[in-house]
Scaffold this motif. Sequence first.
Motif, PDB file in Angstrom:
ATOM      1  N   VAL A 944       0.681  -1.176   0.013  1.00 21.01           N
ATOM      2  CA  VAL A 944       0.143  -0.173  -0.124  1.00 21.01           C
ATOM      3  C   VAL A 944       1.011   1.108  -0.111  1.00 21.01           C
ATOM      4  N   LYS A 945       0.531   2.364  -0.718  1.00 17.74           N
ATOM      5  CA  LYS A 945       1.163   3.591  -0.900  1.00 17.74           C
ATOM      6  C   LYS A 945       0.106   4.619  -0.587  1.00 17.74           C
ATOM      7  N   HIS A 946       0.425   5.713   0.244  1.00 21.43           N
ATOM      8  CA  HIS A 946      -0.533   6.676   0.096  1.00 21.43           C
ATOM      9  C   HIS A 946       0.241   8.067  -0.295  1.00 21.43           C
ATOM     10  N   SER A 947      -0.536   9.017  -0.612  1.00 20.47           N
ATOM     11  CA  SER A 947       0.076  10.221  -1.098  1.00 20.47           C
ATOM     12  C   SER A 947      -1.206  11.384  -0.884  1.00 20.47           C
ATOM     13  N   LEU A 948      -0.591  12.692  -0.640  1.00 19.60           N
ATOM     14  CA  LEU A 948      -1.195  13.767  -0.264  1.00 19.60           C
ATOM     15  C   LEU A 948      -1.149  14.677  -1.518  1.00 19.60           C
ATOM     16  N   LEU A 949      -2.491  14.871  -1.815  1.00 21.81           N
ATOM     17  CA  LEU A 949      -2.592  15.626  -2.992  1.00 21.81           C
ATOM     18  C   LEU A 949      -3.197  17.115  -2.878  1.00 21.81           C
ATOM     19  N   SER A 950      -2.736  18.064  -3.552  1.00 18.33           N
ATOM     20  CA  SER A 950      -3.176  19.289  -3.238  1.00 18.33           C
ATOM     21  C   SER A 950      -4.009  20.035  -4.373  1.00 18.33           C
ATOM     22  N   ALA A 951      -4.931  20.918  -3.988  1.00 25.62           N
ATOM     23  CA  ALA A 951      -5.387  21.918  -5.230  1.00 25.62           C
ATOM     24  C   ALA A 951      -5.887  23.119  -4.306  1.00 25.62           C
ATOM     25  N   GLY A 952      -4.932  23.880  -4.814  1.00 29.60           N
ATOM     26  CA  GLY A 952      -4.792  24.974  -3.943  1.00 29.60           C
ATOM     27  C   GLY A 952      -5.054  24.880  -2.345  1.00 29.60           C
ATOM     28  N   GLN A 953      -5.864  25.190  -1.729  1.00 28.59           N
ATOM     29  CA  GLN A 953      -6.124  24.909  -0.373  1.00 28.59           C
ATOM     30  C   GLN A 953      -6.738  23.545  -0.028  1.00 28.59           C
ATOM     31  N   ARG A 954      -7.321  23.032  -1.042  1.00 32.30           N
ATOM     32  CA  ARG A 954      -7.980  21.804  -0.644  1.00 32.30           C
ATOM     33  C   ARG A 954      -6.992  20.647  -0.775  1.00 32.30           C
ATOM     34  N   LYS A 955      -7.365  19.773   0.250  1.00 32.65           N
ATOM     35  CA  LYS A 955      -6.386  18.503   0.375  1.00 32.65           C
ATOM     36  C   LYS A 955      -6.973  17.286  -0.081  1.00 32.65           C
ATOM     37  N   SER A1181       6.838   9.213  -3.619  1.00 33.57           N
ATOM     38  CA  SER A1181       6.635   9.181  -5.061  1.00 33.57           C
ATOM     39  C   SER A1181       6.199  10.749  -5.342  1.00 33.57           C
ATOM     40  N   LEU A1182       5.907  11.712  -4.546  1.00 39.71           N
ATOM     41  CA  LEU A1182       5.632  12.926  -4.892  1.00 39.71           C
ATOM     42  C   LEU A1182       6.865  13.695  -5.194  1.00 39.71           C
ATOM     43  N   SER A1183       8.015  13.436  -4.410  1.00 39.39           N
ATOM     44  CA  SER A1183       9.056  14.206  -4.550  1.00 39.39           C
ATOM     45  C   SER A1183       9.638  13.608  -5.990  1.00 39.39           C
ATOM     46  N   LEU A1184       9.341  12.504  -6.320  1.00 36.28           N
ATOM     47  CA  LEU A1184       9.776  11.672  -7.465  1.00 36.28           C
ATOM     48  C   LEU A1184       9.428  12.648  -8.553  1.00 36.28           C
ATOM     49  N   GLU A1185       8.100  13.005  -8.550  1.00 29.85           N
ATOM     50  CA  GLU A1185       7.545  13.614  -9.778  1.00 29.85           C
ATOM     51  C   GLU A1185       8.067  14.942  -9.831  1.00 29.85           C
ATOM     52  N   GLU A1186       8.363  15.732  -8.658  1.00 26.76           N
ATOM     53  CA  GLU A1186       8.397  16.943  -8.862  1.00 26.76           C
ATOM     54  C   GLU A1186      10.048  17.396  -8.903  1.00 26.76           C
ATOM     55  N   GLN A1187      10.805  16.568  -8.226  1.00 23.15           N
ATOM     56  CA  GLN A1187      12.066  17.105  -8.168  1.00 23.15           C
ATOM     57  C   GLN A1187      12.656  16.523  -9.579  1.00 23.15           C
ATOM     58  N   ALA A1188      13.875  17.432  -9.704  1.00 18.39           N
ATOM     59  CA  ALA A1188      14.629  17.025 -11.089  1.00 18.39           C
ATOM     60  C   ALA A1188      15.585  15.884 -10.732  1.00 18.39           C
ATOM     61  N   GLN A1218      16.337  23.876   1.377  1.00 18.85           N
ATOM     62  CA  GLN A1218      15.397  22.979   2.149  1.00 18.85           C
ATOM     63  C   GLN A1218      14.032  22.816   1.296  1.00 18.85           C
ATOM     64  N   ALA A1219      13.938  21.580   0.934  1.00 15.05           N
ATOM     65  CA  ALA A1219      12.610  21.404   0.129  1.00 15.05           C
ATOM     66  C   ALA A1219      11.384  21.754   1.117  1.00 15.05           C
ATOM     67  N   PHE A1220      10.381  22.098   0.623  1.00 14.27           N
ATOM     68  CA  PHE A1220       9.194  22.256   1.519  1.00 14.27           C
ATOM     69  C   PHE A1220       8.420  20.880   1.408  1.00 14.27           C
ATOM     70  N   GLY A1221       7.637  20.603   2.267  1.00 17.00           N
ATOM     71  CA  GLY A1221       6.733  19.324   2.579  1.00 17.00           C
ATOM     72  C   GLY A1221       5.896  19.303   1.604  1.00 17.00           C
ATOM     73  N   ALA A1222       5.425  18.072   1.358  1.00 16.32           N
ATOM     74  CA  ALA A1222       4.788  17.633  -0.014  1.00 16.32           C
ATOM     75  C   ALA A1222       3.429  18.631  -0.357  1.00 16.32           C
ATOM     76  N   GLY A1223       2.624  18.959   0.754  1.00 12.48           N
ATOM     77  CA  GLY A1223       1.432  19.612   0.600  1.00 12.48           C
ATOM     78  C   GLY A1223       1.880  21.297   0.847  1.00 12.48           C
ATOM     79  N   GLN A1224       2.947  21.568   1.258  1.00 12.11           N
ATOM     80  CA  GLN A1224       3.071  22.967   1.379  1.00 12.11           C
ATOM     81  C   GLN A1224       2.940  24.075   0.215  1.00 12.11           C
ATOM     82  N   VAL A1225       3.525  23.583  -0.871  1.00  8.84           N
ATOM     83  CA  VAL A1225       3.597  24.512  -2.019  1.00  8.84           C
ATOM     84  C   VAL A1225       2.579  24.225  -3.059  1.00  8.84           C
ATOM     85  N   PHE A1226       1.615  24.822  -3.647  1.00 14.32           N
ATOM     86  CA  PHE A1226       0.744  24.518  -4.517  1.00 14.32           C
ATOM     87  C   PHE A1226       1.369  25.244  -5.748  1.00 14.32           C
ATOM     88  N   ASN A1227       1.614  24.404  -6.670  1.00 14.21           N
ATOM     89  CA  ASN A1227       2.141  24.802  -7.973  1.00 14.21           C
ATOM     90  C   ASN A1227       1.094  24.893  -9.050  1.00 14.21           C
TER      91      ASN A1227
END
Lengths: 1250, 139
Positions: A944-955, A1181-1188, A1218-1227
């Motif tokens: 099992v894997k979990h992830s936090l997804l953001s959409a603006g302020q919504r989580k 998984s999140l950082s994998l997607e976003e990081q270079a 230092q990177a921000f946490g997964a849900g801290q920056v909404f791009n």
Amino acid sequence: MEPHEEKPIIYTMENKPIVTCAGDQNLFTSLYGSLTQQLPREPMEWRRSYGRAPKMIYLEANFVQFKEELLPKEGNKALLTFPFLHIYWTDCCDTEVYKASVKEDMQRWQAALRLHGSVDWLIAVVESDNKKKNKTNILPRTSIVDKIRNDFCNKQSDRCVSLCDPLKESSRSQESWSSFLTKLRTLLLMSFTRNLGRFEDDMRTLREKRTEPGWSFCDYFMVQEELAFVFEMLQQFEDALVQYDELDALFTQYVLNSGAGDGANWLGSFCAPVRSWNGLLLRRPIDMEKRDLIQRGEASLLDLRSYLFSRQCTLLIFLQRPWEVTARALELLHNCVQELRLLEVSVVSGALDCWVFLSCLEVLHRIEGCCDRSQLEANSSHTVGLWTYATEKLRSLGDLCGLVSENGPNSEDLNKTVDLLAGLGAERPETVNSPQSPYKKLKEALSSVEAFEKHYLELSHAAMEMYRAIGRLRSARLVGKSLAEFYMRKGDPQSAEDFLLDSLKSYVSESWSLPITHTRKQIAECQKQLQKMDEYLQTSALLASDTNLSDEERKHFCQEILTFASQTAEGKGQQKDACVALSMSSFTRLQELCFRPSSALVHVSAALLLELRLCSLMPVPVTLEHISASIHFTEEQPGSTAQKRAAQNPDSTVTFPTASPASASALELCEILENSPSDNALSSAGLACRNMHLLMRRNDSTSSLDTPNTALTALTLEDGAQMLRTSDVTLLPGNNSIVFTAPTQKPGVYTLRQLCATLGRVQFILPHLYPVVQYEVYSQEPQLSIQPLTEHLLAGLPQQVKFTILTGHYSVKKGDALQLSNTDSMPVLHSSTCSGRILSSSAELVSESALSIQSSEKVTSISLPVTPPYHTLEFLLDVLCHIPSCPARMESERLTNGQISHRTRSRTRFNSGMTVIDQKVSVDCPWSIYSTLVSLTFHVPFKVKHSLLSAGQRKFIQVCLQNVSDTNFRLTNQTLTENQHTPSLELLSLNTKSHSLVFRQQCVFSVWELRWSGVCPVSLHCEFSAAFAPADAPDAALKPYRYDFTLERVSTLLSVCADIRPAEGEQDCRTGALCRLEVCLTRLSEPSDSDEEYSDTDGLRTTRLLYEVIDNNSNWAVCGKSSGVVSMPVAAMATHKVHMEVMPLFAGHLPFPSIRVFKYLPHHSSPVIPPDTDSCVENDSLSLEEQAETASLRSRGSVQSLGSGESAQPRGPMPKRQAFGAGQVFNGTQGQQVLVLPAADHHLMEVNVT
Amino acid sequence: MAVCIAVIAKENYPLYIRSVPTQGELKFHYTVHTSLDVVEEKISGVGKALADQRELYLGLLYPTEDYKVYGYVTNSKVKFVIVVDSSNTSLRDNEIRSMFRKLHNSFTDVMCNPFYNPGDPIQSKAFDSIVSTMMVQAF
């Protein structure tokens, strides 16, 4: 004058051609000495008619006084008395005397010669100086010779020779002698040629008349013999022999023709009953008695043959060919016997034997007389035939005359003896004085039993010695065998035995079955008489099994054994041994031996049957008291396991080789393949001979002979402690099968050594069993094993495992139970209907019985059914291994029985993707005071894997459940709960309510929206739970699955949005043209205290942020500065804009370059707090997607240096990010695109088609 | 015609032996066995005389009062022995030779049979019938 004159016919070898002398006898007498001396001194070449080879011949002559009666009369064919030359001697030198008397005398002489047609004459005129001196006035000497030549030798001047001064030693005299002798020789030879030629012609004419009635062989014989005599006289033995051989052949042909029905009249005289059998007579050159008989036509066949042979023998000895005599003698003797039979001549029985016996000895004596001892010994191969023949004949005479018996001859025998002796006649005068003459020997031998034995043994031994000396062993043994028969007839088995055994040896060694049988029968008789019971029984056994004998005979010999066997030991008190050991090979032939079970490998005290198939060679059924096989026992070697050996001999049926003469020497070849040790490739292949030691053994004439008697000595029964034994076996003739029960009390290897069949007092023993027969008995410790039924045991679901108990030497008693220590992580699920199967060691089902399982808090007790040793007990049990809710957080658990704590470890196998749980089960077995630990491996079916997804302020929270097993599952009731029960928090499921199927190796995603009111919680402890079951299982089988996780820094701090606009004055973005990128950073909420580092500048609290624009897809070229640090006021909705130049490299809808934001930590700040590992893993998984890509996976989530190359360098006083946490920056730019048109100018454009 | 014909293996055991049934079989066995003495003598003698090496016919081995025993040895040292009645004087050396040649040919056929195991007693019918043609017919 000649002393032989009175006896003109002398048939000795002193015979010489006759030359008559007329004229002056005194003159001749004076010359006689030198003449006879000088005549044979030089050879003359004799040219002969009919193409016969010319011969050099030494001439001799018998000079006799001329008498008219010496001249052969008309019709007289005698050649021996024929005067070949007539010489007239004169020394007349006076013409007057010549004219007065000598001439007249000569004319008279010539007239006499002419009257008898003789043209072979010579006139010798001797001249002497003495006489000449006395009468000097007389005519010169030649005139007399001339006169004589004139008067007598018209055209034959050579018929008159002169001899000058023959008695003087002058050269003239010698010359004269020489020419005289040459003349004499020439004339003699001319005479021979002429006269013999005429004779031969006459003889041939006579022979051609042989078909006419009235032709007599005897007459012809005399004629041709005359020729032979002459040749002999001339020392031409070869020619003489030819004459006799021709006569021999002629006679033989007549006998054969007569046998074919074409008998000649004259042959009748030879068919007269034989009345005299006194043997050959070879001591005289010519046997005149027999010759007279032939001449008179009264000779019997034996007389003729004897005479003929005596002549041939004489000539052969003259020719120095004594060995031809022996060969011819044997032929003659055989031939005579045959001829008499063919002509049906009546012969007194035994007469021929006498004749042959005497003849053999006579020939041998004759040969011994002319050869020395060493010569005789060297040529015994030529004489031995005669010796044997003589022995045989003496033997048959002995049989005939009753001399070969224990009682001696009876009156009838004596009468026969008298008759035979009568036929011998009186001894010949030549041998009267010789004490060892054949005649005396025969008379003596026939006179008494003792004398016969003496002579017979003497001859037999002589013959045997000779055979041995020349290496004819078989012949020697055959003589020995007949000697043995003689001894047996004489009632002397003691002497016979050795000879019989000796001949048996040679027959056995060369496998001549009929002679073997016959000789054995004789040996049996002999041994019976000698009371050699052991040997007799052994021989009887061999004979009873001999198929060459008739059934009656075989039964007789078998009965001999049975009778002896049934006699009690007391019955034969003198017998020292109560038991008699015999070789089994004569009694039975082993065929096959097989084990049941066929592996010949059993556990201790198991039943092992051994079936022996054998073929009884006895003609009748034989009831044996018992058959036993002694066993050699070897302790089991430690370390050699039963299983290993079981693999080696899958089938241990032993086939005994059948003994045949060919197989004894056949090569036993086997293939040899050699593999190289490094790569196991074939390095050499070959053939090896397995019985080389047997084949290469020196083949001695004696050692290779395997007589039963030598084998007997080795027949000692080993007293093995252990035996295979079967009692009261009846062996029928032919194939039988005997079953033994093999002892299996002790573990080890049992080798069969000897086989022994007991029949009363008789034991049949097979001293060695070949090939080696052995079986093994093993002992085994009880064993427990637990094995899964499927390939993988799955955690979380009830799984069946199979308990297998190999009882080994332990027997499971009533009340014995297995104690399983319960663990919380793996309870035993038992149903009431659990049955165990008991299998025998050969995997046959013995019984099936229910097991009772009782479970207490700590222990599950399984009571076992009663199981005998070396059986297998199997039963199935359901167990369930709980899935740990968080695999990484397994606690060590203590085993309930208080032993050393074993941690149930979990480890992740990345290759299979399955998490594995090793579960130890501790089992107390009744046979051991120690617990048995069994390890079971369970596999967790899900990941099992979990992830936090953001959409603006919504989580949103997404859970991905991956089925890593090979089973399809049904998933239901997925729920996500927050553990801390934060009041304002709400988790809104966005999932379907229905069941979902998770196929193997597939994923199921579930999403919840996180809603809260008021302040967002800093961290969330969530629990994902679902129920699962195999896809085809009912609802009742649903099992729970839990997954715990924690989310940190949930709320969004920063929002990043960007816009790309064409350059000033442009409508659209175009490739190659610079565009403006505007990045707008907006702080959405105030950070929590610990979250960011603040810097107070000018009284305004700011945080420093690092931004970075990178395009990894090479869509954009970032011109100028791509990154920078901005200070962000710590206030909600604070915004910071950054402008940059970017140039699109391609046309189309291009995604925005990625814009990243980091916390910027100046170099003076405190060391970096290591980030929480948990969040790292979860945000993977999140950082994998976003990081270079510059950020390495292994250092994920941790501090990343600005330059990728610097990451390995030691940390200096460098600013950090230092990177921000997964849900801290909404791009907001994610997934945003901008339309780029191709460049407007019509210059050349590079088009890459990839 | 022969009264006994025997084929003897290299190791001197009989491969085939047949005699006229009217006379004692045993006697012929003894005779043939004893004749091996002379065969061996002749073979070793032949070895010495190189010229005779190719001559397989050994001639008259030995005569007895009743029989004449002739021998023949193949290159593989298998011996053929033919026993002829002495009273049968019509047989000449050449006829004996041709009998041996016939026997040798038939023996070669037997050896060529893939089912025949060299060294086993000969049980070929073809060989048997060839031998029968050479034997004195039983009365």
